[in-house]
Design an enzyme around this catalytic site. Sequence first.
Site, short mmCIF file in Angstrom:
data_model
loop_
_atom_site.label_atom_id
_atom_site.label_comp_id
_atom_site.label_asym_id
_atom_site.label_seq_id
_atom_site.Cartn_x
_atom_site.Cartn_y
_atom_site.Cartn_z
N LEU A 16 45.86 26.08 34.63
CA LEU A 16 47.17 25.67 35.14
C LEU A 16 47.31 25.99 36.62
CD1 LEU A 16 49.42 26.93 32.22
CD2 LEU A 16 48.39 24.70 32.53
N SER A 17 46.31 26.65 37.18
CA SER A 17 46.40 27.03 38.60
C SER A 17 46.51 25.82 39.53
CB SER A 17 45.21 27.90 38.99
OG SER A 17 45.28 29.13 38.28
N LYS A 66 34.83 37.24 37.43
CA LYS A 66 35.67 38.22 38.17
C LYS A 66 34.90 39.47 38.59
CE LYS A 66 40.18 36.95 36.36
NZ LYS A 66 41.43 37.37 35.76
N ASN A 87 39.96 38.56 41.62
CA ASN A 87 40.48 37.27 41.14
C ASN A 87 40.91 36.37 42.29
OD1 ASN A 87 42.94 38.56 41.86
ND2 ASN A 87 44.02 37.23 40.42
N ASP A 102 45.75 40.42 39.85
CA ASP A 102 46.11 40.44 38.42
C ASP A 102 47.03 41.62 38.10
OD1 ASP A 102 44.77 38.16 37.58
OD2 ASP A 102 42.88 39.23 37.27
N GLY A 129 37.53 42.45 31.10
CA GLY A 129 37.91 42.40 32.51
C GLY A 129 39.42 42.48 32.71
N ALA A 130 40.17 41.79 31.87
CA ALA A 130 41.63 41.77 32.03
C ALA A 130 42.22 43.16 31.85
CB ALA A 130 42.24 40.79 31.03
N ASN A 150 39.33 48.80 21.13
CA ASN A 150 38.46 47.65 21.37
C ASN A 150 37.43 47.52 20.26
OD1 ASN A 150 37.85 45.46 23.24
ND2 ASN A 150 35.86 46.46 23.46
N THR A 152 34.41 46.66 20.40
CA THR A 152 33.21 47.40 20.81
C THR A 152 33.66 48.71 21.46
OG1 THR A 152 32.26 45.24 21.31
CG2 THR A 152 31.02 47.16 22.08
N ILE A 210 48.16 38.48 26.91
CA ILE A 210 47.56 37.86 28.10
C ILE A 210 47.19 36.40 27.82
CG2 ILE A 210 46.67 40.01 29.07
CD1 ILE A 210 43.81 38.86 28.24
#
Length: 274
Positions: A16-17, A66, A87, A102, A129-130, A150, A152, A210
């Site tokens: 959407l950027s 990123k 980013n 971010d 990453g987020a 998480n 992992t 997110i």
Amino acid sequence: MYEVYGIIGDPVSHSLSPVMHNVAFKELGIKAVYGAFRVKPHDLARAVEGIKALNIKGLSVTIPHKETIIEYLDEIDSVAQEIGAVNTVVNKEGILIGYNTDWIGVIKAFEVKNIDLKNKKVVLIGAGGASKAIIYALLKKEVKEIEVYNRTFEKAKILEAKFNILAKPWQELKNAYGDIIIQGTSVGLKSWESPVQEEVISRFKIAMDIVYFPLKTKFLTSAEKYAQIIDGLQILLYQGIEQFKIWTGISPPIEIMERVIYEEIKKLEKEIFV
Ligand code: ATR
């Protein structure tokens, strides 16, 4: 002459950027266009050369680049360095400088809803990453505690060591409780899945996702019965606003950008889900 900006990532076809930044350029009368460039991981080095050769003025960087883009940049801002992810890139006469917006996007998304993060206990699902930018934002705002769950476990452990937060085993997510829950994985993107049961979500007063495609994910659909919710487009919007300021030095028209991305996501949802 028009200046060129764009996003690099893979995939980027539904980004959407472009609509968000192009409407801002148009509204402000800035002669610039913003495109989407699909760049596969093995093409990243060549893409960076291309940015210089074509004199592309600024870039948004998304999954999966990123972190890997850092080694190809000439300079990196200290916050992006601390987070370990970029980013946003500015091309200053052939010198590529990396930033991270971010984390500001995350902070703004809470701020506009008048949510005070100070002294809150936050449960964060995901250690990709987020999550790094999310944790950085939460620490800046002086939350009381952050638990990261998480799939992992080792990746949660890395974040534990990096940011001095608490890594929790995935199996214990069912016992999680706190003030704010943040869904920071890719689960729910273009699917009707949530990494966490509604019973767990019901213990929180604020929930953020997110993922923004669909806009109302399964996670947020559960959460809105119990909590104030923040969708993923809010983060996209506010990180984009900060990018725009870095590129142009000008504050863009937030309401117009917000309107076009919400309109665009509705269109995409119709195309894909109906
Ligand atoms: P991003 O930069 O968007 O965070 P990423 O670095 O690939 O992307 O991270 C994706 C996150 O979603 C990770 O936390 C990942 O968990 P793993 O570290 O175990 O891979 C999480 N994720 C993806 N698919 C998942 C699934 N089916 N169940 C649980 N977590 C999942």
